[in-house]
Design an enzyme around this catalytic site. Structure first.
Site, short mmCIF file in Angstrom:
data_model
loop_
_atom_site.label_atom_id
_atom_site.label_comp_id
_atom_site.label_asym_id
_atom_site.label_seq_id
_atom_site.Cartn_x
_atom_site.Cartn_y
_atom_site.Cartn_z
N ASP A 173 0.86 -1.19 0.00
CA ASP A 173 0.00 0.00 0.00
C ASP A 173 0.89 1.23 0.00
OD1 ASP A 173 -2.32 1.79 0.42
OD2 ASP A 173 -3.35 -0.08 0.86
N HIS A 175 -2.70 3.23 -4.42
CA HIS A 175 -2.16 2.63 -3.19
C HIS A 175 -0.75 2.08 -3.43
CE1 HIS A 175 -5.80 3.00 -0.73
NE2 HIS A 175 -6.49 2.69 -1.82
N GLU A 219 -9.69 2.71 -5.46
CA GLU A 219 -9.36 4.09 -5.09
C GLU A 219 -8.14 4.63 -5.84
OE1 GLU A 219 -11.02 4.34 -0.58
OE2 GLU A 219 -9.13 3.26 -0.79
C1 ACM Z 1 -11.02 -0.53 0.14
O1 ACM Z 1 -11.57 -0.43 1.24
N1 ACM Z 1 -10.31 0.47 -0.36
C2 ACM Z 1 -11.13 -1.74 -0.64
#
Ligand code: ACM
Length: 490
Positions: free
Chosen positions: A170, A241, A303
Site C-alpha cells: 500500500d 495505493h 481508489e
Molecule cells: C477498500 O476499502 N479500499 C477496498
C-alpha cells in the site's frame, strides 16, 4: 463439553447418551494431515500421544460421495469416533469440531490439569454454506510479524474460515520481498513516522515503522495455512495505493521520489502506465505466483485518484497476465468501472455497496461490504472505544448480516490496520466479531440469543485459553482504550 457449544453452529446434531474417554491408549488415524494436526495441536493440549494405529480410536476418512466440499459427518460412540468427510478440508473441520467438544483447556499449548478428557456421544452432519469464507488482513499499514500471521491463520481455521486475503502492499508500506527488485523492501518496507488516529489537524508520532516477509517467511505462511486448509490470497494493489513502491522506484510514478507515506487516506501518487512499469509488475506477479499457490491472485484496483483509461488497460494487462499462467485475478469493485471489458473470469470483491454485486453479473463475486464487514470500524459507541472510525459495526450487526443473494462465491471480513498498530489491537478489532462472521459465512440457520449463549459460555473461554485479546462484550478493558487519540466516526 457439550454439543450445544459449537461455533459456527453445525447443520445437524443428534446427541446420544454416554461419553468417549481419551486416554493413553487412544489412537488417531486416517486422513494424514488431519490426524497429524489433531495429534500436534490437541494432543499437546491434553497431554496424550494419540499415536496412529491400524484401527484407530479416532479415524478421519474421506469419501467424495459424502456431503459437499468442506463438509463432513461424524459419530462419537463410547469406543471411538468415525469421521467421514468429503475431502481433507472437511476432515479438518471435523477435527476442529472435536477440539471444541473438549474442554477450553484443549486450546492451550500444554496440559494444565489431568482430569478425565471426555467427548460426548452423538452424531453430527455439517457443511459450509459458502465456499469462500474469507478474512482480509492489511499488513501494509501496520506490519504484523510473521509469527502473528501464523497465529491468525490458526484462529481462522478454528472458526472454519478458509481464505486469508493478505493485503501486502500500500502507500504506507511494501511487505513482500521480491529478489529482483530489492529497493521495494529496502526503501519501501518502512516509513519514518506514522499518523496517529484521525484527528484534525493530524497528529504524528516520531517513530519509524516497518517490516517485511522474506520469501522463506511467505513459504512458511503458505505451508502453515495449507495445513489448516486456509488458502492465502496475496494482494499487490495497483495502480493506486502504490506510494511505497514509487518511493522505492520513482520511475514507476512521475519520476520524483516521494517518501513512503506517513498519513492515512488515499494518496495521489499512482503508477504511470509506461510499458516498463507494466513489465515491472508482470515480474512482481510472476514472483507472487511462484510463492503463493493460490488459484486467485488479487491486483487491488481500488481508489485510484486521477485514473485514466490507460490505467484500466494497465490493470487488464495484468489480469490477462495472471490468467495466461493458469490463475484467476481478483480485484476490488472499482475494476468494474475501470477495466472495460473486464475478463469474465475475474473475481470482483464488492466493498463499496452491495448493490454493485448486481452490476457484477457474469463475474464471480465475494461480498465484503464496508458498512457491515469492515472490522477496523468501531464496534460500539461506548465512550471508551479506542480510536473510533468508520461506521458503527456491532457484533450483532455482523451476525445479522445477510447477503442479498446466495449467488456469490462467499463473504469476506476486512481487517484494515491504519488504527491497529499492534497484534493486540488486531485481536481487539477482529474478535469476537470474526466469530459472529464465521457463523454467518458457515450457515444461514442462525439465532442471535443462542449464538450469544454459546459465545459467552463456551467460545470466549476458548479464546481466553488461546490468549486472544478480544473486545469484552461490555466494553474495553482500561488498557484497551486510547484516551487522547482522536478517531473519525461516520
Ligand atoms: C477498500 O476499502 N479500499 C477496498
Amino acid at each position: 463439553m457439550s454439543w450445544d457449544s459449537l461455533v459456527p453452529r453445525p447443520s445437524l446434531v443428534v446427541p446420544a447418551t454416554g461419553v468417549l474417554e481419551l486416554d493413553q491408549g487412544t489412537t488417531v488415524g486416517g486422513e494424514p494431515t488431519t490426524a497429524d494436526w489433531f495429534r500436534q495441536h490437541v494432543g499437546a493440549a491434553i497431554g496424550l500421544p494419540l499415536p496412529d494405529a491400524a484401527r484407530p480410536t479416532i479415524e478421519f476418512r474421506t469419501d467424495r460421495t459424502e456431503s459437499v466440499p468442506g463438509g463432513y459427518r461424524a459419530e462419537i460412540r463410547p469406543d471411538g469416533v468415525e469421521v467421514v468427510a468429503h475431502d481433507a478440508a472437511g476432515a479438518h473441520h471435523a477435527a476442529q469440531t472435536l477440539r471444541q467438544l473438549l474442554d477450553p483447556a484443549a486450546y492451550r499449548s500444554a496440559p494444565i490439569h489431568y482430569g478425565r478428557c471426555l467427548l460426548p456421544c452423538g452424531r453430527i452432519e455439517d457443511r459450509p454454506r459458502f465456499g469462500w469464507r474469507g478474512c482480509h488482513l492489511d499488513v501494509a499499514r501496520h506490519f504484523l510479524p510473521k509469527r502473528e500471521v501464523l497465529r491468525f491463520i490458526e484462529l481462522l481455521a478454528m472458526h472454519k474460515l478458509n481464505i486469508l486475503h493478505l493485503h501486502l502492499t500500500d502507500d504506507q508500506g511494501w511487505r513482500v520481498e521480491v529478489p529482483r527488485f530489492p529497493e521495494l523492501t529496502r526503501v519501501g518496507s518502512w516509513r519514518r513516522r506514522s499518523m496517529v488516529g484521525r484527528g484534525e489537524p493530524p497528529e504524528f508520532d516520531d517513530r519509524p515503522h516497518g517490516g517485511y516477509y522474506t520469501v522463506e517467511d511467505l513459504r512458511e505462511i503458505v505451508g502453515h495455512a495449507a495445513r489448516h486448509h486456509v488458502t492465502v490470497v496475496p494482494e499487490v494493489d495497483v495502480p493506486g495505493h502504490s506510494q511505497a513502491a514509487i518511493a522505492a522506484y520513482p520511475e514507476l510514478g512521475t519520476g520524483t521520489r516521494p517518501q513512503v507515506w506517513d498519513s492515512w487516506g488515499v494518496s495521489a501518487e499512482i503508477l504511470n502506465t509506461d510499458p516498463s512499469t507494466l513489465e515491472f509488475y508482470r515480474a512482481v506477479l510472476d514472483h507472487l505466483m511462484d510463492v503463493f499457490p493460490s488459484q486467485v491472485i488479487c491486483v487491488g484496483g481500488d481508489e485510484v485518484p486521477g485514473a485514466t483509461p490507460a490505467h484500466g488497460r494497465f490493470l487488464r494487462s495484468l489480469i490477462e497476465h495472471i490468467q495466461a499462467r493458469g490463475r484467476r485475478a481478483s480485484g476490488w469493485d472499482e475494476i468494474l468501472d475501470s477495466v472495460d471489458p473486464l475478463p469474465p473470469e475475474t473475481i470482483v470483491a464488492v466493498w463499496r455497496d452491495e448493490r454493485i454485486a448486481i452490476r457484477a453479473a457474469g463475474h464471480d463475486v465475494v461480498l465484503c461490504p464496508e458498512r457491515r464487514l469492515y472490522f477496523d470500524h468501531r464496534q460500539a459507541d461506548h465512550p471508551d472505544e479506542p480510536i473510533p472510525v468508520g461506521y458503527l459495526t456491532t457484533l450483532e450487526d455482523v451476525y445479522a448480516y445477510e447477503p442479498s443473494t446466495e449467488h456469490v462465491l462467499g463473504l469476506q471480513a476486512q481487517v484494515w490496520t491504519e488504527q491497529l498498530d499492534t497484534p493486540r489491537r488486531v485481536d481487539y478489532a477482529a474478535f469476537p466479531r470474526l466469530t459472529a462472521f464465521a457463523e454467518t459465512a458457515w450457515t444461514s440457520d442462525r439465532d442471535l440469543p443462542d449464538f450469544r449463549r454459546r459465545l459467552v459460555e463456551h467460545h470466549l473461554p476458548r479464546l481466553d485459553a488461546l490468549g486472544v485479546e478480544y473486545r469484552p462484550l461490555g466494553g474495553p478493558h482500561p488498557w484497551q482504550t486510547r484516551p487522547g487519540v482522536a478517531g473519525r466516526p461516520r
